[in-house]
Design a protein around this motif. Structure first.
Motif, mmCIF file in Angstrom:
data_model
loop_
_atom_site.group_PDB
_atom_site.id
_atom_site.type_symbol
_atom_site.label_atom_id
_atom_site.label_comp_id
_atom_site.label_asym_id
_atom_site.label_seq_id
_atom_site.Cartn_x
_atom_site.Cartn_y
_atom_site.Cartn_z
ATOM 1 N N GLY A 287 44.542 47.872 37.027
ATOM 2 C CA GLY A 287 45.612 48.866 36.981
ATOM 3 C C GLY A 287 46.964 48.353 37.437
ATOM 4 N N PRO A 288 47.056 47.553 38.526
ATOM 5 C CA PRO A 288 48.362 47.053 38.980
ATOM 6 C C PRO A 288 49.097 46.194 37.966
ATOM 7 C CG PRO A 288 46.728 46.841 40.732
ATOM 8 C CD PRO A 288 45.989 47.236 39.494
ATOM 9 N N LEU A 289 48.399 45.659 36.966
ATOM 10 C CA LEU A 289 49.067 44.825 35.962
ATOM 11 C C LEU A 289 50.048 45.622 35.115
ATOM 12 C CD1 LEU A 289 46.121 42.590 34.637
ATOM 13 C CD2 LEU A 289 47.688 42.163 36.532
ATOM 14 N N GLU A 290 49.897 46.940 35.088
ATOM 15 C CA GLU A 290 50.813 47.765 34.303
ATOM 16 C C GLU A 290 52.208 47.804 34.910
ATOM 17 O OE1 GLU A 290 48.455 51.064 31.883
ATOM 18 O OE2 GLU A 290 48.178 51.368 34.036
ATOM 19 N N GLN A 291 52.350 47.287 36.136
ATOM 20 C CA GLN A 291 53.671 47.248 36.766
ATOM 21 C C GLN A 291 54.573 46.204 36.121
ATOM 22 O OE1 GLN A 291 53.204 46.642 41.001
ATOM 23 N NE2 GLN A 291 51.413 48.011 41.098
ATOM 24 N N ALA A 296 50.503 45.492 30.659
ATOM 25 C CA ALA A 296 49.460 44.583 31.128
ATOM 26 C C ALA A 296 48.908 43.660 30.050
ATOM 27 C CB ALA A 296 48.305 45.412 31.713
ATOM 28 N N GLN A 297 49.300 43.858 28.791
ATOM 29 C CA GLN A 297 48.630 43.178 27.697
ATOM 30 C C GLN A 297 48.699 41.651 27.800
ATOM 31 O OE1 GLN A 297 46.846 44.824 25.326
ATOM 32 N NE2 GLN A 297 46.138 42.834 24.621
ATOM 33 N N VAL A 298 49.872 41.094 28.110
ATOM 34 C CA VAL A 298 50.037 39.639 28.134
ATOM 35 C C VAL A 298 49.167 39.010 29.217
ATOM 36 C CG1 VAL A 298 51.646 37.755 28.573
ATOM 37 C CG2 VAL A 298 52.340 39.675 27.131
ATOM 38 N N LEU A 299 49.202 39.576 30.417
ATOM 39 C CA LEU A 299 48.392 39.034 31.497
ATOM 40 C C LEU A 299 46.899 39.202 31.217
ATOM 41 C CD1 LEU A 299 50.421 40.184 34.654
ATOM 42 C CD2 LEU A 299 50.402 37.946 33.534
ATOM 43 N N LEU A 300 46.542 40.316 30.579
ATOM 44 C CA LEU A 300 45.134 40.545 30.240
ATOM 45 C C LEU A 300 44.662 39.523 29.207
ATOM 46 C CD1 LEU A 300 42.888 42.571 30.956
ATOM 47 C CD2 LEU A 300 43.532 43.874 28.926
ATOM 48 N N GLU A 301 45.480 39.232 28.213
ATOM 49 C CA GLU A 301 45.128 38.231 27.207
ATOM 50 C C GLU A 301 44.989 36.848 27.845
ATOM 51 O OE1 GLU A 301 48.131 38.489 24.264
ATOM 52 O OE2 GLU A 301 47.279 40.268 23.274
ATOM 53 N N THR A 302 45.832 36.551 28.821
ATOM 54 C CA THR A 302 45.746 35.261 29.517
ATOM 55 C C THR A 302 44.434 35.145 30.286
ATOM 56 O OG1 THR A 302 48.156 35.195 29.723
ATOM 57 C CG2 THR A 302 46.883 33.757 31.184
ATOM 58 N N LEU A 303 44.061 36.222 30.972
ATOM 59 C CA LEU A 303 42.785 36.215 31.689
ATOM 60 C C LEU A 303 41.616 36.022 30.735
ATOM 61 C CD1 LEU A 303 43.332 39.115 34.251
ATOM 62 C CD2 LEU A 303 42.911 36.711 34.819
ATOM 63 N N HIS A 304 41.651 36.737 29.628
ATOM 64 C CA HIS A 304 40.554 36.642 28.658
ATOM 65 C C HIS A 304 40.454 35.222 28.102
ATOM 66 C CE1 HIS A 304 37.599 38.271 25.910
ATOM 67 N NE2 HIS A 304 38.203 37.635 24.920
ATOM 68 N N ALA A 305 41.583 34.627 27.728
ATOM 69 C CA ALA A 305 41.575 33.266 27.198
ATOM 70 C C ALA A 305 41.093 32.269 28.249
ATOM 71 C CB ALA A 305 42.976 32.894 26.714
ATOM 72 N N THR A 338 47.046 42.052 41.794
ATOM 73 C CA THR A 338 45.740 42.703 41.943
ATOM 74 C C THR A 338 45.023 42.354 43.238
ATOM 75 O OG1 THR A 338 44.531 40.905 40.860
ATOM 76 C CG2 THR A 338 45.463 42.609 39.430
ATOM 77 N N GLY A 339 45.435 41.258 43.866
ATOM 78 C CA GLY A 339 44.713 40.794 45.045
ATOM 79 C C GLY A 339 43.429 40.083 44.694
ATOM 80 N N HIS A 340 43.238 39.771 43.409
ATOM 81 C CA HIS A 340 42.039 39.067 42.943
ATOM 82 C C HIS A 340 42.464 37.745 42.319
ATOM 83 C CE1 HIS A 340 40.414 43.112 43.370
ATOM 84 N NE2 HIS A 340 39.191 42.585 43.290
ATOM 85 N N SER A 341 41.915 36.655 42.820
ATOM 86 C CA SER A 341 42.248 35.328 42.322
ATOM 87 C C SER A 341 41.075 34.751 41.554
ATOM 88 C CB SER A 341 42.610 34.404 43.492
ATOM 89 O OG SER A 341 42.730 33.064 43.040
ATOM 90 N N VAL A 342 41.375 34.042 40.449
ATOM 91 C CA VAL A 342 40.318 33.404 39.668
ATOM 92 C C VAL A 342 39.703 32.236 40.430
ATOM 93 C CG1 VAL A 342 41.286 34.072 37.438
ATOM 94 C CG2 VAL A 342 42.005 31.921 38.503
ATOM 95 N N ALA A 343 40.361 31.795 41.481
ATOM 96 C CA ALA A 343 39.840 30.673 42.267
ATOM 97 C C ALA A 343 38.755 31.105 43.244
ATOM 98 C CB ALA A 343 40.983 29.989 43.026
#
Length: 372
Positions: A287-291, A296-305, A338-343
């Motif tokens: 949800g915070p990505l909508e800020q 949020a679409q670009v960041l969501l696509e980056t996460l998915h890729a 989001t406070g969530h890191s992929v690392a």
């Protein structure tokens, strides 16, 4: 001789008296044609029987043996030939009519069996017996694959006919079934039917069917969805439901692949079973990505890729057609918002689950359900 019926007396009466057969006599010959078809006698064999019987009778007719008048012999021959022509015509008509009815009955029985097999008939013992008539041993694990047109107006009838021949050539004529249902081609094969070495080459039923579609040059684009193999009477309907759900998910997720496997979409099935929970996860994690400006679409696509690339930023950048620096910047921005890191393993799992759920629900293009 049973198939000749009253045919020989008709010929003799024509030769001696010149009489044409009555309608009821021709009806009897037509019925003989139907009996021949029902007994498995081919139309050609039935016609040969009638022709050879006429030839043998002609040599024994008194009007031929005793008469020295050529005109009488000619008249007798014309009368016999007229009756022969009438008889053979109605014989073939009867044979063809019975064959058409037999085909319709067979198709009806086959369609009923396919429906019951895919649905899962409650009468297990009866289902096993019926399956044996079609050469299927339900004690073995079976795959079900669905072939669906991706273009409007796909020639499903032509595809079904061509695929049936290809499946029999590839897997043999035992333990396989090809039918049409709900505008798709249904292919049932035992798991052991995959040609030798196929697993080593990374091929399976879905891939092999797609190869056959291309080799046979079936017009249009086709998608093949393959369910996993399960044993027993309930194995076929379970695999069929998996293949159906895989097709639906592939359309819903806008998957471009022409071959989809139920095993590869299991995570989406799990997520979809508790929509309320996945909606909460998307709202809380993503949800915070909508800020971000533009949404949020670009960041969501980056996460998915990034997740699809096996957590390799270089490969993700190549797929997105951006620089590696852009990818790492966006991932850092996700962590900041989001406070969530992929690392972090725990945080990465939550992120990926939320990303998969968002893809399943079409978020953020479509709003999240308010009452799951």
């Amino acid at each position: 001789m049973e198939l000749l019926g009253e045919y020989l007396p008709m010929l003799a009466d024509a030769a001696i008296n010149g009489r044409r057969p009555d309608a009821w006599e021709l009806d009897a010959v037509r019925e003989s044609g139907r009996r021949a078809a029902a007994q498995g006698v081919g139309a050609r064999r039935a016609v040969d029987l009638y022709l050879s019987a006429a030839w043998r009778l002609w040599r024994q007719l008194p009007v031929v043996v005793r008469s020295s008048d050529p005109e009488k012999v000619r008249a007798a021959a014309e009368a016999v030939l007229r009756v022969l022509d009438d008889a053979v015509g109605v014989l073939v008509d009867g044979h063809q009519a019975e064959r058409r009815e037999m085909i319709r009955r067979e198709e009806s029985v086959r369609a009923e069996f396919v429906d019951d097999l895919l649905r899962g008939d409650a009468d297990v013992s009866r289902m096993v017996e019926r399956a044996q008539l079609f050469g299927i041993d339900l004690g073995k694990p079976h795959h079900v694959a669905l072939v669906a047109p991706r273009d409007p107006g796909g020639g499903i009838d032509r595809a079904a006919t061509a695929l049936e021949r290809a499946v029999v050539d590839r897997f043999g004529d035992r333990e396989v079934l090809v039918a049409m249902k709900d505008g798709r081609v249904v292919v049932v094969v035992p798991s052991a039917a995959t040609p030798a070495g196929a697993a080593a080459r990374g091929t399976d039923v879905g891939v092999l069917l797609q190869q056959d579609l291309r080799r046979l040059r079936i017009p249009g684009r086709w998608r093949v969805a393959a369910g996993r193999a399960f044993p027993g009477v309930w194995g076929v309907p379970r695999s069929y439901e998996e293949a159906r759900e895989a097709l639906a998910l592939a359309d819903r997720l806008a998957v471009e692949d022409d071959v989809v496997h139920a095993r590869d979409l299991l995570v989406y099935r799990v997520l979809g079973r508790d929509q309320a929970a996945i909606v909460d996860l998307i709202r809380d994690v993503l949800g915070p990505l909508e800020q971000v400006r533009g949404g949020a679409q670009v960041l969501l696509e980056t996460l998915h890729a990034y997740f699809d690339a096996g957590d390799v930023a270089t490969e993700a950048a190549r797929r997105l057609h951006v620089s590696v620096r852009t990818v790492t910047y966006r991932l850092a921005r996700v962590a900041q918002l989001t406070g969530h890191s992929v690392a972090s393993p725990d945080q990465r799992f939550a992120l990926q689950s939320a990303v998969l759920g968002a893809r399943l629900l079409g978020w953020p293009v479509r709003p999240l359900p308010t009452d799951p």
